[in-house]
Design a protein around this motif. Structure first.
Motif, PDB file in Angstrom:
ATOM      1  N   SER A 389       0.822  -1.207   0.000  1.00 30.75           N
ATOM      2  CA  SER A 389       0.000   0.000   0.000  1.00 30.75           C
ATOM      3  C   SER A 389       0.857   1.257   0.000  1.00 30.75           C
ATOM      4  O   SER A 389       0.487   2.278  -0.555  1.00 30.75           O
ATOM      5  N   ASP A 390       2.041   1.192   0.618  1.00 33.76           N
ATOM      6  CA  ASP A 390       2.855   2.393   0.796  1.00 33.76           C
ATOM      7  C   ASP A 390       4.327   1.960   0.728  1.00 33.76           C
ATOM      8  O   ASP A 390       4.867   1.406   1.685  1.00 33.76           O
ATOM      9  N   VAL A 391       4.947   2.203  -0.418  1.00 35.23           N
ATOM     10  CA  VAL A 391       6.290   1.677  -0.674  1.00 35.23           C
ATOM     11  C   VAL A 391       7.338   2.249   0.298  1.00 35.23           C
ATOM     12  O   VAL A 391       8.166   1.507   0.837  1.00 35.23           O
ATOM     13  N   THR A 392       7.258   3.564   0.530  1.00 41.28           N
ATOM     14  CA  THR A 392       8.259   4.191   1.407  1.00 41.28           C
ATOM     15  C   THR A 392       8.219   3.585   2.807  1.00 41.28           C
ATOM     16  O   THR A 392       9.253   3.235   3.380  1.00 41.28           O
ATOM     17  N   SER A 393       6.998   3.440   3.351  1.00 35.41           N
ATOM     18  CA  SER A 393       6.871   2.856   4.686  1.00 35.41           C
ATOM     19  C   SER A 393       7.282   1.391   4.689  1.00 35.41           C
ATOM     20  O   SER A 393       7.878   0.894   5.645  1.00 35.41           O
ATOM     21  N   ALA A 394       6.954   0.694   3.601  1.00 37.91           N
ATOM     22  CA  ALA A 394       7.285  -0.734   3.525  1.00 37.91           C
ATOM     23  C   ALA A 394       8.807  -0.926   3.505  1.00 37.91           C
ATOM     24  O   ALA A 394       9.331  -1.822   4.174  1.00 37.91           O
ATOM     25  N   LEU A 395       9.496  -0.080   2.751  1.00 31.06           N
ATOM     26  CA  LEU A 395      10.964  -0.180   2.701  1.00 31.06           C
ATOM     27  C   LEU A 395      11.563   0.099   4.075  1.00 31.06           C
ATOM     28  O   LEU A 395      12.504  -0.567   4.511  1.00 31.06           O
ATOM     29  N   ARG A 396      10.969   1.093   4.756  1.00 28.02           N
ATOM     30  CA  ARG A 396      11.454   1.433   6.096  1.00 28.02           C
ATOM     31  C   ARG A 396      11.238   0.262   7.062  1.00 28.02           C
ATOM     32  O   ARG A 396      12.096  -0.078   7.862  1.00 28.02           O
ATOM     33  N   HIS A 397      10.074  -0.348   6.931  1.00 25.62           N
ATOM     34  CA  HIS A 397       9.726  -1.510   7.754  1.00 25.62           C
ATOM     35  C   HIS A 397      10.751  -2.640   7.530  1.00 25.62           C
ATOM     36  O   HIS A 397      11.223  -3.260   8.483  1.00 25.62           O
ATOM     37  N   LEU A 398      11.084  -2.874   6.268  1.00 28.24           N
ATOM     38  CA  LEU A 398      12.067  -3.924   5.964  1.00 28.24           C
ATOM     39  C   LEU A 398      13.430  -3.598   6.583  1.00 28.24           C
ATOM     40  O   LEU A 398      14.113  -4.485   7.089  1.00 28.24           O
ATOM     41  N   ARG A 399      13.825  -2.328   6.531  1.00 22.95           N
ATOM     42  CA  ARG A 399      15.129  -1.936   7.082  1.00 22.95           C
ATOM     43  C   ARG A 399      15.158  -2.072   8.593  1.00 22.95           C
ATOM     44  O   ARG A 399      16.073  -2.666   9.157  1.00 22.95           O
ATOM     45  N   THR A 400      14.134  -1.487   9.243  1.00 28.29           N
ATOM     46  CA  THR A 400      14.198  -1.393  10.703  1.00 28.29           C
ATOM     47  C   THR A 400      13.792  -2.697  11.388  1.00 28.29           C
ATOM     48  O   THR A 400      14.372  -3.057  12.402  1.00 28.29           O
ATOM     49  N   ARG A 401      12.812  -3.410  10.837  1.00 33.47           N
ATOM     50  CA  ARG A 401      12.341  -4.631  11.496  1.00 33.47           C
ATOM     51  C   ARG A 401      13.102  -5.868  11.057  1.00 33.47           C
ATOM     52  O   ARG A 401      13.235  -6.826  11.796  1.00 33.47           O
ATOM     53  N   HIS A 402      13.529  -5.875   9.791  1.00 33.76           N
ATOM     54  CA  HIS A 402      14.124  -7.100   9.248  1.00 33.76           C
ATOM     55  C   HIS A 402      15.558  -6.917   8.774  1.00 33.76           C
ATOM     56  O   HIS A 402      16.176  -7.863   8.298  1.00 33.76           O
ATOM     57  N   HIS A 403      16.066  -5.703   8.880  1.00 38.24           N
ATOM     58  CA  HIS A 403      17.448  -5.402   8.467  1.00 38.24           C
ATOM     59  C   HIS A 403      17.697  -5.768   7.006  1.00 38.24           C
ATOM     60  O   HIS A 403      18.757  -6.277   6.651  1.00 38.24           O
ATOM     61  N   ILE A 404      16.696  -5.523   6.197  1.00 36.40           N
ATOM     62  CA  ILE A 404      16.821  -5.803   4.759  1.00 36.40           C
ATOM     63  C   ILE A 404      16.763  -4.475   4.004  1.00 36.40           C
ATOM     64  O   ILE A 404      15.862  -3.666   4.231  1.00 36.40           O
ATOM     65  N   VAL A 405      17.742  -4.249   3.121  1.00 32.10           N
ATOM     66  CA  VAL A 405      17.693  -3.071   2.257  1.00 32.10           C
ATOM     67  C   VAL A 405      17.192  -3.521   0.891  1.00 32.10           C
ATOM     68  O   VAL A 405      17.865  -4.278   0.192  1.00 32.10           O
ATOM     69  N   ALA A 406      15.971  -3.106   0.553  1.00 33.21           N
ATOM     70  CA  ALA A 406      15.341  -3.478  -0.717  1.00 33.21           C
ATOM     71  C   ALA A 406      15.197  -2.222  -1.571  1.00 33.21           C
ATOM     72  O   ALA A 406      15.699  -1.162  -1.213  1.00 33.21           O
ATOM     73  N   ILE A 407      14.518  -2.337  -2.703  1.00 34.02           N
ATOM     74  CA  ILE A 407      14.365  -1.189  -3.593  1.00 34.02           C
ATOM     75  C   ILE A 407      12.906  -1.007  -4.001  1.00 34.02           C
ATOM     76  O   ILE A 407      12.106  -1.936  -3.921  1.00 34.02           O
ATOM     77  N   ALA A 408      12.594   0.216  -4.455  1.00 33.84           N
ATOM     78  CA  ALA A 408      11.236   0.526  -4.905  1.00 33.84           C
ATOM     79  C   ALA A 408      11.213   0.555  -6.422  1.00 33.84           C
ATOM     80  O   ALA A 408      12.134   1.047  -7.048  1.00 33.84           O
ATOM     81  N   ARG A 409      10.179  -0.023  -6.999  1.00 31.40           N
ATOM     82  CA  ARG A 409      10.010   0.117  -8.450  1.00 31.40           C
ATOM     83  C   ARG A 409       8.537  -0.041  -8.812  1.00 31.40           C
ATOM     84  O   ARG A 409       7.898  -1.025  -8.424  1.00 31.40           O
TER      85      ARG A 409
END
Ligand SMILES: *Cc1c(COP(=O)(O)O)cnc(C)c1O
Length: 441
Positions: A389-409
């Motif tokens: 639903s919200d890419v920016t928040s989802a990426l942040r969630h992946l970084r902070t909760r799962h320590h994963i750096v992903a990308i938006a497209r």
């Protein structure tokens, strides 16, 4: 699991860090109360926990690189392999770092990995310093202080992080003699300026950008015909263009010069990074003629720029892998050359075990070597794409909760599988399942 790690990190934070987090929270609460806010005790406690979590989150910790950029400088560049890590652990106590076991006399720390890496690329001698920037500084300070260094105007580059060739030259009291133009420099341009006070010609590999169109550069082989040594800052450190440690050289490596070939062409000294295409720990490698390397070793700055035993141990393992022509010990090459069918199978396995098919797809993606190597060249890759639903928040969630750096497209979150270690697939699956549950469109 990532959750547990974070939680335990907070619990394990040193008392002083927790106190500082509590003080910050109380100060902020006071300010808000002064401004007329009504705060519950539970709200303040909650805020304290958030602050403590943020403190724990800023500690150095493992991350999963799902960006597709294999050598991501901000994520620590080359991942280290098991044999490298084992070597580092084994060297953590006392070692013969500067000790000759047979005679009991003092030895040199350069006799280990420096010697082996020189062997692996066909150089007479080699030494190791902290990074390639340090390698360039040491070579210039040793060979060019108070003398002239001839550089093409096309190679007066900023390599990144404020490391600019002209400024480094100024720092080492070498005088920069610019020749040619931005797009074209010929042998004649160098020839005209060489005199008794010329220390060297310096070639800098344009590692983080590419010039196309009406261009002309002077090759190392041409420069070697001149009367002064050729020094090459090769940057990314592809040991050998023929990649004897792989079944065949990948096509995306096409434009990358090999250290062995640069030496064969007549370079007297070549410097490169240990944690780019070499695939080892952060370090700078200097290889070249015995006489010049010996002078670098004797320079007082060599002491200031030297590596510790763990780095040298890790690099020794990497050098041995290259001498064995065995890329299985170097995760960078494993990831860079993984077959598309293998990535597809991994992607499908992640989906089948953890995820609902209607929100996730395996999509084509382009990975890259990164770390300032091979600009403009991409490596075919695959990614798991998730609709959220919200890419920016989802990426942040992946970084902070799962320590994963992903990308938006295109409004989706993508996890490129080429830069992810196969051992990390389960964590990617669990994180994406969480993402799907948390960010339903
Ligand atoms: C990356 C790079 C450097 C800097 O190397 P570090 O190991 O990061 O210090 C210098 N020169 C070139 C050409 C590079 O590509």
């Amino acid at each position: 699991m990532a959750h547990l790690q974070r939680a335990s990190n907070v619990a394990a934070l040193p008392h002083d860090l927790l106190t500082a987090a509590a003080r910050t929270t109380i100060d902020e609460a006071r300010k808000r109360i002064e401004q007329g806010a009504l705060l519950e005790r539970s709200e303040i406690l909650e805020q304290a926990e958030i602050t403590a979590n943020a403190v724990a989150g800023r500690l150095l910790q493992p991350m999963i690189n799902a960006t597709g950029i294999l050598l991501h400088t901000n994520l620590g560049r080359a991942p280290l392999g098991t044999s490298t890590i084992d070597a580092i652990i084994h060297a953590s106590g006392s070692t013969n770092l500067e000790y000759i076991i047979e005679t009991g006399q003092r030895g040199s720390r350069h006799d280990h990995a420096g010697h082996l890496l020189a062997l692996a690329c066909g150089a007479e001698a080699g030494m190791i310093v902290n990074n390639n920037a340090a390698a360039v500084v040491l070579v210039l300070a040793t060979l060019a202080r108070g003398k002239e260094v001839v550089v093409s105007r096309g190679e007066l580059v900023e390599i990144g992080g404020g490391f600019r060739v002209p400024e480094i030259l100024a720092e080492t009291s070498a005088q920069l003699i610019e020749v040619g133009t931005t797009n074209r420099t010929r042998l004649r341009d160098y020839e005209k300026v060489i005199n008794d006070n010329t220390a060297m010609t310096l070639k800098v590999h344009a590692s983080n950008y590419r010039m196309v169109g009406f261009t002309e550069a002077t090759s190392v082989a041409e420069l070697a015909t001149l009367s002064v040594p050729v020094v090459v800052d090769a940057g990314s450190g592809l040991l050998d263009r023929d990649t004897p440690w792989l079944a065949q050289p990948p096509s995306w490596l096409a434009d990358e010069p090999g250290i062995r070939q640069t030496l064969d062409d007549g370079a007297s000294i070549v410097t490169f990074s240990g944690d780019k295409l070499l695939g080892g720990p952060q370090s700078g490698i200097i290889v070249g003629t015995r006489v010049l390397i010996e002078r670098c070793k004797q320079h007082p700055l060599a002491r200031a720029l030297r590596c510790d035993k763990t780095t040298i141990a890790g690099l020794q393992a990497v050098a041995i892998a290259y001498l064995d022509r065995d890329a299985s010990q170097i995760p960078l090459w494993q990831r860079a050359t993984a077959e598309m069918s293998e990535l597809r199978a991994r992607g499908n396995a992640i989906i089948n075990t953890t995820l609902s098919l209607d929100r996730v797809a395996v999509v084509d993606h382009e990975a890259a070597a990164g770390g300032g190597s091979l600009p403009g060249h991409t490596i075919p890759s695959l990614a798991l794409a998730v609709v959220v639903s919200d890419v920016t928040s989802a990426l942040r969630h992946l970084r902070t909760r799962h320590h994963i750096v992903a990308i938006a497209r295109d409004g989706r979150v993508l996890c490129d599988l080429r830069s992810v270690g196969p051992g990390e697939d389960a964590l990617i699956g669990a994180a994406l399942a969480d993402l799907i549950a948390t960010f339903a469109p």
